[in-house]
Design an enzyme around this catalytic site. Structure first.
Site, mmCIF file in Angstrom:
data_model
loop_
_atom_site.group_PDB
_atom_site.id
_atom_site.type_symbol
_atom_site.label_atom_id
_atom_site.label_comp_id
_atom_site.label_asym_id
_atom_site.label_seq_id
_atom_site.Cartn_x
_atom_site.Cartn_y
_atom_site.Cartn_z
ATOM 1 C CG ASP A 191 58.499 68.252 11.747
ATOM 2 O OD1 ASP A 191 57.815 69.007 12.421
ATOM 3 O OD2 ASP A 191 58.782 68.716 10.656
ATOM 4 C CD GLN A 215 58.999 76.012 0.904
ATOM 5 O OE1 GLN A 215 59.084 76.004 -0.008
ATOM 6 N NE2 GLN A 215 60.148 75.862 1.896
ATOM 7 C CG HIS A 223 57.591 72.191 10.726
ATOM 8 N ND1 HIS A 223 58.019 71.079 10.217
ATOM 9 C CD2 HIS A 223 57.360 73.240 9.799
ATOM 10 C CE1 HIS A 223 57.545 71.223 8.798
ATOM 11 N NE2 HIS A 223 57.186 72.513 8.516
ATOM 12 C CG ASP A 270 52.619 70.945 -0.536
ATOM 13 O OD1 ASP A 270 51.458 71.271 -0.327
ATOM 14 O OD2 ASP A 270 53.533 71.013 -1.275
#
Length: 299
Positions: free
Chosen positions: A151, A243, A98, A245
């Site tokens: 992911d 967020q 992502h 990281d």
């Protein structure tokens, strides 16, 4: 089913040279409409959920403490995403899918990988900044935003980095390593925000907590969100990745530093609420990593 939030931040990118950033324009990705459009319908209610955006309850890293750390900037048509990554070889880095995909299938047009940074806002002699192109991005073919499955991604740089004392490849488990690592002390590092209202952190930070068994993590998250392809880090003490990281390494000490996970997601209720942070398990994807990079695993 517990709710989740991807761990990505945003910033503006100018070129492959030294990049001056207007930190006042840096916002967590969940504040952008395109982020919410990417989520399945059942998660649209998260739009108004309050959450934190930082390596929570961590501490500042010392220079060179995490020589595998990469600050990854992926460029899209209207915005650019900030993530973490780890060094596999001189040519290739490992990150979360992502971090390089926007929407169902839009691959980043390229970007910049920053290696050797302690304070990424100043021109450090230790830093190397190398561009990558769309052609260098390899995303797992079964990556799915819904439920955050598979992911994981690799990125080949346009030119090789030079290894130094502050820029070194991470070690991955060998092909025969079947350990789950439950009970090990896990460490995660990154450049996420230090407060909900502050700017992105300039100096690298890290935090530690016990690695959980999957059984214990499933008891918190449920078997839909956490599967064999995941590994979890306890959220005890409010210590967590958050967020900015995403894509960074979860490591343990086993004959040296060993990467066992890739930062993927945390609870939408906040990074410091005590829920386990969830990672793509490296051993589960080891064959795919080898097939999509120039990395060669040990037996």
């Amino acid at each position: 089913m517990k709710s989740f939030v991807l761990l990505v931040g945003l910033l503006a990118v100018a070129s492959s040279e030294w990049i001056e950033i207007d930190w006042s324009k840096v916002r967590p990705i969940e504040e952008f409409d395109h982020y919410w459009a990417r989520l399945p319908a059942e998660y649209q209610f998260l739009r108004d959920t309050n959450r934190t955006h930082r390596i929570t309850n961590g501490q500042q890293a010392s220079p060179g403490q995490f020589p595998h750390q990469v600050s990854l900037i992926s460029e899209y048509a209207t915005t650019n995403g900030l993530c973490g990554a780890s060094i596999l070889t001189r040519n290739t880095i490992l990150t979360a899918a992502h971090c390089v995909v926007s929407g169902p299938s839009t691959i980043a047009s390229g970007g910049v990988a920053i290696m050797g940074a302690q304070n990424r806002q100043i021109q450090e002699a230790s830093q190397q900044r190398i561009r990558f192109s769309t052609s260098g991005i390899r995303v797992h073919p079964q990556y799915s935003l819904s439920g955050i499955r598979n992911d994981i991604a690799t990125v080949r740089l346009n030119s090789p980095m030079t290894f130094t004392t502050r820029i070194q490849p991470i070690r991955l488990p060998g092909r025969s390593d079947t350990r789950q690592f439950g009970g090990f002390t896990g460490t995660v590092s990154g450049f996420g925000r230090t407060s909900d209202t502050g700017t992105s952190v300039d100096v690298l930070r890290f935090t530690t907590n016990p690695v959980m068994t999957n059984a214990d993590c499933i008891a918190r998250w449920g078997s839909t969100m956490v599967q064999n392809q995941n590994v979890c880090l306890s959220g005890a003490g409010g210590r967590s990745a958050c967020q900015g990281d995403s894509g960074g390494a979860l490591t343990v000490q086993s004959g040296g530093t060993l990467q066992i996970g890739v930062v993927s997601f945390v609870s939408s209720n906040g990074c410091a609420v005590g829920m386990p942070s969830v990672y793509a398990r490296v051993t589960f994807f080891l064959s795919w990593i080898e097939a999509n990079s120039d990395f060669v695993a040990q037996p």
